[in-house]
Design an enzyme around this catalytic site. Structure first.
Site, short mmCIF file in Angstrom:
data_model
loop_
_atom_site.label_atom_id
_atom_site.label_comp_id
_atom_site.label_asym_id
_atom_site.label_seq_id
_atom_site.Cartn_x
_atom_site.Cartn_y
_atom_site.Cartn_z
N ASP A 227 3.52 32.88 27.67
CA ASP A 227 4.39 31.72 27.48
C ASP A 227 3.56 30.48 27.14
O ASP A 227 3.91 29.70 26.24
CB ASP A 227 5.28 31.48 28.71
N ASP A 251 4.66 40.76 18.81
CA ASP A 251 5.78 40.66 17.88
C ASP A 251 6.21 39.19 17.79
O ASP A 251 6.35 38.61 16.71
CB ASP A 251 6.91 41.54 18.43
N ASP A 255 4.96 36.18 14.71
CA ASP A 255 5.95 35.49 13.88
C ASP A 255 5.86 33.98 14.07
O ASP A 255 6.01 33.21 13.11
CB ASP A 255 7.37 35.96 14.25
#
Ligand code: NAD
Length: 370
Positions: A227, A251, A255
């Site tokens: 995080d 993932d 991005d």
């Protein structure tokens, strides 16, 4: 000169053949002007393979991919094949390649060329000159862990279950790839998990730390919770060199990092397998974008993501760092000269077609005097 490097080109569907045509211009130029030459073979994947063979990846093509030193792929898919049964869909061809070649390490660089720094949604000074590499574990973790599924509970509710699971060898092999690539770059690796709340993260951190002490103490290792990493990527992305993380966090974070660059047509990627006894790894290089059916056949596609994927291939599969540097510098030159394809067009710049962009990159390589 090593002439026995086997390269399999799978251009695929939509803009795939258009952007791959520009890589072929680059390969031809390198063949004629430097000590780099390849045994190039070409074959079909995706919808075009289905049209010819009734399957998105013929066994003979899979066989060639297994024997190649590297595979370069364009893109697959398009509306023509959308209604096919699941097993025949173009994307299945790509998934079979990734699965059968056991490509467990996904490399996604996020590079911001100065000339395009204004395309990012972040402020120019945060992203100008950014050059980071995210390494995502691709074949393990919560996307594959068992048990999984949706079950009916006695109280009438339903329960969805997925399992985050990593074994030592999976962490060690992705860790090794990451440390080795960090060594080829700025020598800094940040390992990302959530060891504060997940046992799989505790194991990940312990194994990466052990591997570092045993084999890679020359690399500067740090650890970060996922995080916090997401926050740091948009707060101060240039603090990173190489990031290694699991399938799920990778993932999301890759991005996130991709969007720092602001442009899909510029993003290359690589997926690597385990090293064999000779140190050779199976490898697949491809742009992050898809087959862009909306512009296919119009000569408008940006070929730079595929050209940069080829540069990654030179660097990571063949240790041809100076050739990779030359090609990346040529891409930078072309952008600095104000040349743009439609997707990255800005006021006052020169609009080029896909083929003209390929030719401009080759010309820029030639100008650099090789
Ligand atoms: P896409 O990446 O193909 O296109 C998204 C948008 O970006 C489109 O407007 C397209 O024109 C533009 N774009 C993409 N690449 C570009 C380039 N090089 N130059 C200029 N513009 C570019 O994603 P999509 O529209 O969601 O998917 C289209 C097809 O591609 C689908 O069949 C999908 O399944 C497939 N797909 C394949 C891959 C792959 O082969 N790895 C990845 C993603 C999507």
């Amino acid at each position: 000169m090593a002439a026995n490097r086997k390269l399999l080109i799978l251009a695929g569907d939509g803009i795939g053949p258009e952007v791959m045509g520009q890589v072929k211009q680059v390969i031809n130029w390198m063949d004629g002007h430097s000590a780099v030459s390849f045994d190039v073979d070409e074959d079909l994947v995706g919808g075009c393979a289905y049209d010819k063979h009734g399957t998105p990846l013929a066994d003979a093509t899979m066989d060639k991919a297994m024997k190649a030193d590297a595979v370069l792929l364009g893109a697959v898919g398009g509306p023509k094949w959308e209604k096919l049964p699941f097993a025949s869909q173009p994307e299945r061809g790509l998934l079979r390649l990734r699965k059968d070649m056991e490509l467990f390490a996904n490399l996604r660089p996020a590079i911001v060329f100065d000339a395009l720094a204004d395309a990012s949604t972040l402020k120019r000074d945060l992203v100008a000159g950014l050059d980071i590499l995210i390494i995502r574990e691709l074949t393990g973790g919560v996307y594959f862990g068992e048990p999984r599924g949706i079950t009916q509970l006695p109280n009438g509710e339903r329960r969805g279950v997925n399992t985050q699971v990593y074994d030592t060898h999976e962490i060690v092999r992705i860790g090794r790839v990451a440390f080795e690539l960090a060594r080829k770059r700025d020598g800094r690796l940040c390992s990302v998990e959530k060891a504060n709340v997940m046992e799989s993260g505790v194991l990940w951190r312990e194994e990466i730390t052990k591997l570092h002490a045993a084999e890679y103490s020359d690399v500067k290792l740090s650890h970060m919770y996922a995080d916090n990493c997401a926050m740091q990527l948009v707060r101060a992305p240039k603090q990173f060199d190489v990031i290694v993380t699991d399938n799920l966090f990778g993932d999301v974070l890759s991005d996130c990092a991709a969007m720092l660059t602001g442009s899909l047509g510029m993003l290359p990627s690589a997926s690597l397998g385990a090293a064999d006894a000779t140190g050779r790894r199976k490898a697949l290089y491809e742009p992050v974008h898809g087959s862009a059916p909306d512009i296919a056949g119009t000569n408008k596609a940006n070929p730079l993501a595929t050209i940069l994927s080829y540069a990654m291939m030179l660097r990571y599969s063949f240790d041809l760092a100076s050739e990779a540097d030359l090609l990346e510098a040529a891409v930078r030159d072309v952008l600095d000269a104000g040349y743009r394809t439609a997707d990255i067009m800005q006021d006052g710049k020169k609009l080029l077609t896909c083929t003209d962009m390929g030719a401009a990159v080759v010309e820029a390589m030639a100008k650099r005097g090789k």
